[in-house]
Design a protein around this motif. Structure first.
Motif, mmCIF file in Angstrom:
data_model
loop_
_atom_site.group_PDB
_atom_site.id
_atom_site.type_symbol
_atom_site.label_atom_id
_atom_site.label_comp_id
_atom_site.label_asym_id
_atom_site.label_seq_id
_atom_site.Cartn_x
_atom_site.Cartn_y
_atom_site.Cartn_z
ATOM 1 N N ARG A 428 -55.722 7.437 32.399
ATOM 2 C CA ARG A 428 -54.603 7.686 33.310
ATOM 3 C C ARG A 428 -54.407 9.196 33.479
ATOM 4 N N ILE A 429 -54.344 9.634 34.743
ATOM 5 C CA ILE A 429 -54.248 11.049 35.068
ATOM 6 C C ILE A 429 -52.858 11.347 35.628
ATOM 7 N N PHE A 430 -52.223 12.383 35.081
ATOM 8 C CA PHE A 430 -50.902 12.816 35.528
ATOM 9 C C PHE A 430 -50.955 14.296 35.891
ATOM 10 N N GLU A 431 -50.205 14.670 36.943
ATOM 11 C CA GLU A 431 -50.059 16.079 37.290
ATOM 12 C C GLU A 431 -48.597 16.479 37.137
ATOM 13 N N TYR A 432 -48.389 17.614 36.478
ATOM 14 C CA TYR A 432 -47.041 18.113 36.168
ATOM 15 C C TYR A 432 -46.388 18.652 37.443
ATOM 16 N N SER A 433 -45.524 17.864 38.034
ATOM 17 C CA SER A 433 -44.964 18.170 39.354
ATOM 18 C C SER A 433 -44.179 19.480 39.425
ATOM 19 N N PRO A 434 -43.364 19.853 38.405
ATOM 20 C CA PRO A 434 -42.556 21.074 38.538
ATOM 21 C C PRO A 434 -43.359 22.364 38.641
ATOM 22 N N GLY A 435 -44.620 22.349 38.216
ATOM 23 C CA GLY A 435 -45.364 23.602 38.266
ATOM 24 C C GLY A 435 -46.645 23.563 37.476
ATOM 25 N N PHE A 436 -46.807 24.578 36.601
ATOM 26 C CA PHE A 436 -48.065 24.785 35.880
ATOM 27 C C PHE A 436 -47.884 24.464 34.405
#
Length: 519
Positions: A428-436
Motif C-alpha cells: 500500500r502506497i501513501f503520499e503525505y498530502s500536507p507537504g514533504f
C-alpha cells in the motif's frame, strides 16, 4: 543591524550556490576535455579504437563482476557499450564507487584504532535471541557482520516532530560539561542554527570541548566559506567533510549524510533532520515538513561517540593514539528505565556490505503482521523491491509513505515509477498530502523499529555514509506506531492508481527505473 545580517546571509547563500555551480561546471569541462582528447587520439590513430574497445570491454566485465545488484550494473554497462568513449569517461569520473586510495588508508587506520573501543556485548544478543529469535537475528546480523554491539542498558525517546526533538536537544546541549560532538549533512547559517550556535559558543567559553562536522555539498547552498573561521573564533572546532574542489575525483560522489549529536558521552540525538530552517517549519519551501528523531541515554551512546570520532579523524591525515580517546567514554553507572534492546549502526560506501538496505530487508523478512516505512525517496533495488513484494504476498500489511509535495521533481517521478510493481504485489502506497516527509523510519509488529538517516534510494544505500538505529522493547516503538497511524490520516492512498497502468505509462516508468541508479 538585523537588516545588515540579512544581507550578509543572502550573500553567503549566493556565494555557496556560485561555488557549487562553479565546481559542477568545472567537472563537466574536465569530463568534456578528457572525452575530446580521447576522440582526437581515436581519430588520428586507428589502433586506438581497438585499444579503447578492449578497455571498454574490460571495464564492462569489471562492472559485471562487482558484488552489487544488477540494477546498479546495467545502466553503466548499457551506456559504455552504446557510447564507449563518453561512457568510459563518465563512469571513471562519476560511476566508480571505490574511494580514493588515500581516503581508504585513512579510514582503515581509524578503524584499527577506534573500533576496538566498541564493547564486547555478544551476551546481549544471545539473551535477546532467547526471548525472540526473529528479532534477535536481526540484531545478530549487525553484530556479526558489521561488528556493532547491542545494548540492553539504555533508554530511547521518540519525537514525532523534528521541532520537538530540536528543542530537547538544545536543553541537553546547555547541560554539557565535558564535550559536544555534532555531525550533520546540512547546516544553514540562519535562525534555527543561530540558537544552537549561541549555546555552543557559551559552552565552549565555559571550557567544554565542542566539535562541529558537516558535509560540504549538503551545506554549500546554506553557508559561506568563512563559516569555519567564524566557528573557530568562537571556540568551536569545525571540520568539513569531503570539500568540493575544481579537480574532480571519484570520491566526490560519496557524501556524509549522517546526523547526530553526542553530549558528554551520556546522551545522543539522531534522526532525519538537519540544522536548517525548513526541517523545523520555520520556512516552508515544500509545504509542511515532516521529520522525526530519537534521543538516547545510557550505554548505547558509546557507539555514537565511536562513529563520530572515526569520521572526524578519517577526514584528516593525523597520528592517532587510542589513549587519547579514553576521555570520551566516561565510566558512568547508568540504570535504564526500560529493558529494551538498542543498536546504533552506520553504513559506508567503503565496502560492499550494504548494511542499510539489508536492515530494511531484515525488517520485511521478519514481519508477521505489518511493516510500515517512511522515506522521502523510493528508488530501490530489485532485491529490496522483492522483499517488499514477498512480505505483502504472504499477508503482511506493508505500507510506504512518500512525499505529496516533491523537493526534486525528477526524483519524484523516479519514485513514482516504482509504485506500480509494489502496488500490484499488494504493497500500500501513501503520499503525505500536507507537504514533504523527510523522516526515515520503520516499525513492524509493535516489536522492532528503525530510525536514522537512510533514505530508500541508491545514493543513501550505495554512495553515502549513513547511520541508523535498531530497537526492540521500548515504548518509543509504540509512539512510532502511533505516529504512523496519525500520518495515514493525513495521507492520500494512491495504491489503486498504480495497480493497473497504461502500456505507455509503464514504458516511461521502466525507462525512469533504468536510469535511476545514475541519478
Amino acid at each position: 543591524m538585523k537588516s545588515t545580517r540579512t544581507v550578509e546571509e543572502k550573500s553567503e547563500v549566493r556565494n555557496g550556490v556560485f561555488r557549487f555551480l562553479f565546481v559542477g561546471i568545472a567537472a563537466i569541462i574536465q569530463i568534456g576535455w578528457v572525452a575530446f582528447l580521447l576522440s582526437y587520439v581515436v581519430e588520428k590513430y586507428p589502433i586506438a579504437v581497438v585499444v579503447m574497445d578492449f578497455f571498454a570491454l574490460a571495464v564492462v566485465i569489471a562492472i559485471y563482476s562487482r558484488h552489487v545488484n544488477s540494477a546498479m550494473k546495467m545502466p553503466w554497462i548499457m551506456l559504455i557499450l552504446s557510447f564507449p568513449l563518453l561512457g568510459l569517461v563518465f563512469y571513471l569520473e562519476v560511476g566508480m564507487s571505490g574511494a580514493h586510495k588515500a581516503m581508504e588508508r585513512r579510514f582503515s587506520r581509524c578503524k584499527e584504532v577506534i573500533e576496538p573501543l566498541f564493547p564486547d556485548r555478544h551476551e546481549v544478543v544471545d539473551k535477546l535471541c532467547e526471548q525472540n529469535l526473529t528479532v534477535g537475528n536481526q540484531f545478530r546480523y549487525l553484530q556479526n557482520i558489521a561488528g556493532f554491539p547491542a545494548y540492553d542498558n539504555s533508554d530511547v525517546e521518540f519525537f514525532a516532530e523534528a521541532s520537538d526533538a530540536f528543542e530537547r536537544q538544545k536543553e541537553e546541549l546547555r547541560k554539557a560539561e565535558h564535550f559536544i560532538f555534532m555531525e550533520y549533512f546540512a547546516i544553514e547559517d540562519a535562525e534555527a542554527f543561530a540558537g544552537v550556535h549561541e549555546i555552543l559558543k557559551e559552552r565552549a567559553a565555559a571550557g567544554v570541548e565542542v566539535r562541529l562536522f558537516y558535509d560540504d555539498v549538503g551545506s554549500i547552498s546554506f553557508i559561506n566559506t568563512d563559516f569555519v573561521d567564524r566557528m573557530e573564533a568562537d571556540g568551536i572546532h569545525c571540520r568539513v567533510f569531503n570539500q568540493l574542489f575544481l579537480l574532480f575525483n571519484m570520491f566526490m560522489n560519496h557524501r556524509d549524510h549522517r546526523k547526530m549529536t553526542i553530549i558528554d558521552g551520556k546522551v545522543a540525538f539522531t534522526g532525519g533532520y538537519n540544522l536548517a530552517n525548513e526541517y523545523f517549519n520555520i520556512t516552508h519551501p515544500f509545504g509542511q515538513w515532516k521529520d522525526t528523531g530519537v534521543m538516547i541515554h545510557g550505554d548505547a551512546v558509546q557507539s555514537f561517540t565511536i562513529m563520530f570520532l572515526e569520521m572526524w579523524n578519517a577526514i584528516r591525515s593525523e597520528r592517532l593514539d587510542e589513549a587519547s580517546f579514553q576521555n570520551y567514554f566516561p565510566k558512568v553507572e547508568y540504570e535504564s528505565k526500560e529493558k529494551g534492546y538498542f543498536l546504533p549502526y552506520w553504513d559506508s560506501p567503503m565496502d560492499e556490505e550494504r548494511i542499510g538496505e539489508n536492515v530494511y530487508m531484515n525488517v520485511l523478512n521478519g514481519a508477521e503482521r505489518y511493516a510500515y516505512f517512511t522515506t522521502p525517496y523510493l528508488i530501490i533495488t530489485d532485491e529490496l523491491s522483492q522483499a517488499f513484494a514477498l512480505a505483502a504476498k504472504r499477508g503482511v500489511d506493508v505500507r510506504i509513505i512518500t512525499p505529496g509535495i516533491p523537493d526534486k521533481k525528477l526524483i519524484f517521478l523516479m519514485t513514482r515509477s516504482f509504485y506500480g510493481q509494489l502496488a500490484e504485489a499488494g504493497v500500500r502506497i501513501f503520499e503525505y498530502s500536507p507537504g514533504f516527509i523527510h523522516a526515515k523510519q520503520s516499525v513492524s509488529d509493535d516489536r522492532v523499529a528503525t530510525c536514522g538517516t537512510i533514505n530508500m534510494d541508491y545514493r543513501s544505500l550505495y554512495h553515502h555514509f549513513e547511520m541508523g538505529t535498531l530497537m526492540h522493547g521500548f515504548k518509543a516503538i509504540d509512539d512510532m506506531k502511533q505516529d504512523f497511524d496519525n500520518l495515514f490520516e493525513q495521507c492520500e492512498e494512491i495504491t489503486e492508481k498504480y495497480r493497473n497502468i497504461s502500456t505507455v505509462r509503464r514504458i516511461v516508468q521502466l525507462i525512469l527505473r533504468l536510469i535511476s541508479p545514475l541519478a
